[in-house]
Scaffold this active site. Structure first.
Site: not given
Length: 313
Positions: A38, A71, A95, A97-98, A125, A231-232, A255, A291
Site C-alpha cells: 500500500s 494499488h 487481498h 479481505y477483498e 505497510a 493484512m498481506s 502507524n 487507511h
C-alpha cells in the site's frame, strides 16, 4: 459429461503464456519479482525508463486485481540497478479481505515463478506493535505468525501442486539470511544520506482484515512476539517458498498500534468528566489507525527509497 476443472498449474500457465506473448524478448525472463504494498507503488520508478512495459492486471487471464485505493493494478517489466537486472514489479496486490480466495491472492507469485524469477522481494505497510518502533521505520521480516493459515485459510491447502513444490514445505528458513544481511550492509552505507528511517528486523503477524486490530488484539499479538501486524505478504511467502524462491520481505511501519486498554466508562475520571460526548470520544479515538495515513506514509517512503537506490547504484 462435465468438463474437467483446470488445475492451478494450468491456469497459471495460461497467464504466463499470455504475458510472454506481449512482453518484448529482452524483458521476458525476469530474475527478480517485486510486490509493492500500500502506497509503495512509486518503487516502480526505480526501474530504468527504457526498455519497460506495463500490463494491466485486467488484461491477464485469471490474474486477480485489487479494488483498494493505493494499488494501481499493473505488472511492470524493466531493468533495475547498475547490473540492469531484469525484474517484474507488481504495482498493487489482491487481498484476502477483498473476497478473493487465499489461493487467488497468491496466484501472481506462481505466475512470476513460471516467468523465470529466482527471488522475490515483498513489501507491505504494517502497524507497529513493538513499542520501540516509530512511524517510518522499515522492518526486515525474519519470521511470521500466520493466523488465517493456522485456522485453515492456507494457500497450500488442498491437492498439492507437484509442479511447484513438495507437499510439506518447511518455513523455518523462509526469510533468506543472505538477503537480510545485504540490506543491513547497504543501509549502513546510506545512513549518511538519509537517517530519518531506522531499519529493524523482526516478526510480522498476518491477520485477514479489513478491520484494523483492537487494542486487546494488539496486546495479544505483541505478547506472542509479533513486532508488526498487517493484512498481506505471508500467503505470498508461503507460496514462494513452496516454489523454491528466495525471499526478502520488508514492512514499512505506517502507524503505531495502540496497546493500552481504552478508558473505562465506569472510571471515576470519566464519570466525573464535564465534557460532551465528542470530547469523550476523542479520548477513545486517540491513536486510531486509518487507511489514508497508511498511504501517505507509503508514498513518502517510496520517494525516499528511490533516492536511496540512486545513491547506492
Amino acid at each position: 459429461m462435465p468438463a474437467t476443472k483446470p488445475t492451478t498449474f494450468q491456469l497459471v500457465t495460461q497467464s504466463a503464456t499470455y504475458i510472454q506473448s506481449v512482453v518484448p524478448e529482452e524483458l521476458r525472463n525476469p530474475k527478480v519479482g517485486i510486490i509493492c504494498g500500500s502506497g509503495l507503488g512509486g518503487l516502480v520508478d526505480t526501474l530504468e525508463a527504457a526498455p519497460q512495459i506495463a500490463i494491466p492486471y485486467s488484461d491477464i487471464p485469471e490474474f486477480p486485481h485489487s479494488t483498494v485505493v493505493g494499488h494501481a493494478g499493473k505488472l511492470v517489466f524493466g531493468h533495475l540497478g547498475e547490473k540492469k537486472t531484469p525484474v517484474v514489479v507488481m504495482v498493487g496486490r489482491a487481498h484476502f479481505y477483498e473476497g478473493h480466495s487465499i489461493e487467488k491472492v497468491t496466484f501472481p507469485v506462481r505466475v512470476m515463478k513460471l516467468l523465470g524469477i529466482q527471488s522475490i522481494i515483498v513489501t507491505n505497510a504494517a502497524g507497529g506493535l513493538n513499542p520501540e518502533y516509530n512511524v517510518g521505520d522499515i522492518m526486515i521480516l525474519n519470521d511470521h505468525i500466520n493466523f488465517p493459515g493456522l485456522a485453515g485459510n492456507h494457500p497450500l491447502r488442498g491437492p498439492n501442486e507437484e509442479a511447484f513444490g513438495t507437499r510439506f514445505p518447511a518455513l523455518s528458513d523462509a526469510y533468506d539470511l543472505s538477503f537480510r544481511r545485504t540490506v543491513h550492509l547497504a543501509y549502513r552505507k546510506l545512513e549518511t544520506v538519509s537517517t530519518k528511517r531506522t531499519v529493524r528486523e523482526g516478526v510480522y503477524a498476518f491477520v485477514s482484515g479489513p478491520t484494523f486490530e483492537t487494542r486487546a488484539e494488539c496486546r495479544m499479538l505483541r505478547a506472542m512476539g509479533a513486532d508488526v501486524v498487517g493484512m498481506s505478504t505471508v500467503p505470498e511467502i508461503c507460496v514462494a517458498r513452496h516454489a523454491g524462491l528466495r525471499v526478502l520481505a520488508m514492512s514499512l511501519v505506517t502507524n503505531c498500534a495502540v496497546l493500552e486498554p481504552g478508558p473505562r466508562g465506569d472510571s471515576l475520571l470519566i464519570e466525573s468528566a464535564q465534557g460532551a460526548g465528542d470530547d469523550l470520544n476523542n479520548l477513545l479515538e486517540a491513536g486510531k489507525a486509518n487507511h489514508q495515513e497508511v498511504l501517505e506514509a507509503g508514498n513518502e517512503a517510496a520517494t525516499d527509497m528511490q533516492v536511496c537506490r540512486n545513491v547506492h547504484t
